[in-house]
Design a protein around this motif. Structure first.
Motif, PDB file in Angstrom:
ATOM      1  N   PRO A  49       6.465 -18.702 -84.401  1.00 53.04           N
ATOM      2  CA  PRO A  49       6.374 -17.238 -84.340  1.00 53.04           C
ATOM      3  C   PRO A  49       7.761 -16.606 -84.181  1.00 53.04           C
ATOM      4  O   PRO A  49       8.652 -17.211 -83.580  1.00 53.04           O
ATOM      5  N   PRO A  50       7.937 -15.406 -84.719  1.00 50.93           N
ATOM      6  CA  PRO A  50       9.249 -14.745 -84.596  1.00 50.93           C
ATOM      7  C   PRO A  50       9.525 -14.320 -83.156  1.00 50.93           C
ATOM      8  O   PRO A  50       8.608 -14.105 -82.364  1.00 50.93           O
ATOM      9  N   ASP A  51      10.798 -14.193 -82.838  1.00 52.56           N
ATOM     10  CA  ASP A  51      11.214 -13.717 -81.511  1.00 52.56           C
ATOM     11  C   ASP A  51      11.134 -12.202 -81.412  1.00 52.56           C
ATOM     12  O   ASP A  51      10.930 -11.664 -80.327  1.00 52.56           O
ATOM     13  N   ASN A  52      11.303 -11.503 -82.525  1.00 58.51           N
ATOM     14  CA  ASN A  52      11.244 -10.036 -82.554  1.00 58.51           C
ATOM     15  C   ASN A  52      10.538  -9.583 -83.823  1.00 58.51           C
ATOM     16  O   ASN A  52      10.696 -10.194 -84.881  1.00 58.51           O
ATOM     17  N   VAL A  53       9.794  -8.500 -83.705  1.00 55.59           N
ATOM     18  CA  VAL A  53       9.202  -7.839 -84.862  1.00 55.59           C
ATOM     19  C   VAL A  53       9.516  -6.357 -84.710  1.00 55.59           C
ATOM     20  O   VAL A  53       9.225  -5.755 -83.675  1.00 55.59           O
ATOM     21  N   VAL A  54      10.135  -5.777 -85.738  1.00 51.41           N
ATOM     22  CA  VAL A  54      10.558  -4.384 -85.677  1.00 51.41           C
ATOM     23  C   VAL A  54       9.907  -3.615 -86.827  1.00 51.41           C
ATOM     24  O   VAL A  54      10.012  -4.024 -87.986  1.00 51.41           O
ATOM     25  N   GLU A  55       9.225  -2.510 -86.501  1.00 52.83           N
ATOM     26  CA  GLU A  55       8.657  -1.623 -87.520  1.00 52.83           C
ATOM     27  C   GLU A  55       9.822  -0.840 -88.111  1.00 52.83           C
ATOM     28  O   GLU A  55      10.537  -0.141 -87.394  1.00 52.83           O
ATOM     29  N   ILE A  56      10.028  -0.929 -89.415  1.00 51.18           N
ATOM     30  CA  ILE A  56      11.170  -0.235 -90.022  1.00 51.18           C
ATOM     31  C   ILE A  56      10.749   0.838 -91.022  1.00 51.18           C
ATOM     32  O   ILE A  56      11.589   1.426 -91.686  1.00 51.18           O
ATOM     33  N   GLY A  57       9.476   1.077 -91.115  1.00 51.34           N
ATOM     34  CA  GLY A  57       8.982   2.111 -92.023  1.00 51.34           C
ATOM     35  C   GLY A  57       7.502   1.892 -92.263  1.00 51.34           C
ATOM     36  O   GLY A  57       6.904   0.950 -91.759  1.00 51.34           O
ATOM     37  N   ALA A  58       6.922   2.773 -93.061  1.00 53.48           N
ATOM     38  CA  ALA A  58       5.490   2.664 -93.364  1.00 53.48           C
ATOM     39  C   ALA A  58       5.235   1.366 -94.125  1.00 53.48           C
ATOM     40  O   ALA A  58       5.740   1.175 -95.225  1.00 53.48           O
ATOM     41  N   GLY A  59       4.487   0.477 -93.496  1.00 55.62           N
ATOM     42  CA  GLY A  59       4.137  -0.785 -94.139  1.00 55.62           C
ATOM     43  C   GLY A  59       5.286  -1.755 -94.295  1.00 55.62           C
ATOM     44  O   GLY A  59       5.225  -2.656 -95.122  1.00 55.62           O
ATOM     45  N   GLN A  60       6.351  -1.579 -93.498  1.00 56.35           N
ATOM     46  CA  GLN A  60       7.511  -2.465 -93.581  1.00 56.35           C
ATOM     47  C   GLN A  60       7.912  -2.944 -92.191  1.00 56.35           C
ATOM     48  O   GLN A  60       7.888  -2.170 -91.232  1.00 56.35           O
ATOM     49  N   ARG A  61       8.280  -4.202 -92.106  1.00 58.89           N
ATOM     50  CA  ARG A  61       8.714  -4.779 -90.836  1.00 58.89           C
ATOM     51  C   ARG A  61       9.888  -5.728 -91.053  1.00 58.89           C
ATOM     52  O   ARG A  61      10.052  -6.287 -92.142  1.00 58.89           O
ATOM     53  N   ALA A  62      10.625  -5.910 -89.973  1.00 57.63           N
ATOM     54  CA  ALA A  62      11.663  -6.947 -89.940  1.00 57.63           C
ATOM     55  C   ALA A  62      11.204  -7.987 -88.926  1.00 57.63           C
ATOM     56  O   ALA A  62      10.818  -7.645 -87.803  1.00 57.63           O
ATOM     57  N   TYR A  63      11.188  -9.241 -89.330  1.00 60.60           N
ATOM     58  CA  TYR A  63      10.814 -10.350 -88.459  1.00 60.60           C
ATOM     59  C   TYR A  63      12.078 -11.159 -88.195  1.00 60.60           C
ATOM     60  O   TYR A  63      12.788 -11.526 -89.132  1.00 60.60           O
ATOM     61  N   GLN A  64      12.335 -11.413 -86.911  1.00 64.38           N
ATOM     62  CA  GLN A  64      13.598 -12.051 -86.550  1.00 64.38           C
ATOM     63  C   GLN A  64      13.371 -13.294 -85.691  1.00 64.38           C
ATOM     64  O   GLN A  64      12.613 -13.260 -84.728  1.00 64.38           O
ATOM     65  N   TRP A  65      14.062 -14.351 -86.076  1.00 64.65           N
ATOM     66  CA  TRP A  65      14.059 -15.593 -85.307  1.00 64.65           C
ATOM     67  C   TRP A  65      15.441 -15.788 -84.712  1.00 64.65           C
ATOM     68  O   TRP A  65      16.444 -15.561 -85.369  1.00 64.65           O
ATOM     69  N   ARG A  66      15.485 -16.202 -83.461  1.00 72.35           N
ATOM     70  CA  ARG A  66      16.744 -16.447 -82.753  1.00 72.35           C
ATOM     71  C   ARG A  66      16.849 -17.940 -82.470  1.00 72.35           C
ATOM     72  O   ARG A  66      15.905 -18.553 -81.977  1.00 72.35           O
ATOM     73  N   ARG A  67      17.984 -18.506 -82.790  1.00 67.99           N
ATOM     74  CA  ARG A  67      18.247 -19.913 -82.499  1.00 67.99           C
ATOM     75  C   ARG A  67      19.617 -20.030 -81.850  1.00 67.99           C
ATOM     76  O   ARG A  67      20.562 -19.347 -82.253  1.00 67.99           O
ATOM     77  N   VAL A  68      19.713 -20.889 -80.863  1.00 73.82           N
ATOM     78  CA  VAL A  68      20.999 -21.181 -80.248  1.00 73.82           C
ATOM     79  C   VAL A  68      21.380 -22.595 -80.667  1.00 73.82           C
ATOM     80  O   VAL A  68      20.662 -23.549 -80.382  1.00 73.82           O
ATOM     81  N   ASN A  69      22.471 -22.692 -81.392  1.00 76.66           N
ATOM     82  CA  ASN A  69      22.966 -23.995 -81.839  1.00 76.66           C
ATOM     83  C   ASN A  69      23.992 -24.492 -80.834  1.00 76.66           C
ATOM     84  O   ASN A  69      24.919 -23.774 -80.478  1.00 76.66           O
ATOM     85  N   THR A  70      23.804 -25.710 -80.366  1.00 74.85           N
ATOM     86  CA  THR A  70      24.717 -26.312 -79.403  1.00 74.85           C
ATOM     87  C   THR A  70      25.409 -27.488 -80.069  1.00 74.85           C
ATOM     88  O   THR A  70      24.763 -28.322 -80.699  1.00 74.85           O
ATOM     89  N   GLU A  71      26.719 -27.513 -79.908  1.00 74.08           N
ATOM     90  CA  GLU A  71      27.516 -28.547 -80.561  1.00 74.08           C
ATOM     91  C   GLU A  71      28.535 -29.088 -79.566  1.00 74.08           C
ATOM     92  O   GLU A  71      29.196 -28.329 -78.870  1.00 74.08           O
TER      93      GLU A  71
END
Length: 130
Positions: A49-71
């Motif tokens: 599942p995404p970490d964030n979901v943002v309504e950006i307009g009528a019938g439009q969304r931004a789905y965002q996944w966050r990952r922390v890469n450790t090296e």
């Protein structure tokens, strides 16, 4: 003689590193591009599942996944033979290893079509997250 050899090794190492970076650039974007036009469920099935979901307009969304890469970055040790008035002396320089963390965000844009959401585009990740 030693200085020339060290310079050649450093130059070769820099070239190899640059070539590796060039090959890896756009890896994440290429993967993300494959989801465009498909159902959002495909992304969720692959990455959870995404970490964030943002309504950006009528019938439009931004789905965002966050990952922390450790090296883990290895430390280095190098040395150089120096001439002194008392003879040759070997000088050592060291830099310690460390852990590097990079926070990356992967964002897909989607549009509703009936009861389903379809990926329409994506935001290119930061270069260090590619």
């Amino acid at each position: 003689m030693h200085k020339k050899l060290l310079w050649k090794i450093r130059r070769t190492h820099s070239f190899v590193t640059l070539a590796a970076v060039a090959l890896l650039v756009s890896c994440a974007s290429q993967i993300m591009k494959n989801y465009v036009g498909g159902p959002l469920e495909a992304v969720i099935l692959d990455y959870g599942p995404p970490d964030n979901v943002v309504e950006i307009g009528a019938g439009q969304r931004a789905y965002q996944w966050r990952r922390v890469n450790t090296e883990a970055v290895a430390g280095t040790t190098s040395g150089e033979v120096r001439q002194t008035r008392h003879g040759e002396r070997y000088e050592v320089s060291q830099s310690p290893g460390y852990v590097k963390e990079t926070e990356c965000f992967y964002t897909f844009y989607a549009r509703a079509s009936g009861t389903q959401w379809f990926v329409t585009n994506f935001r290119r990740p930061q270069l260090e997250c590619e």
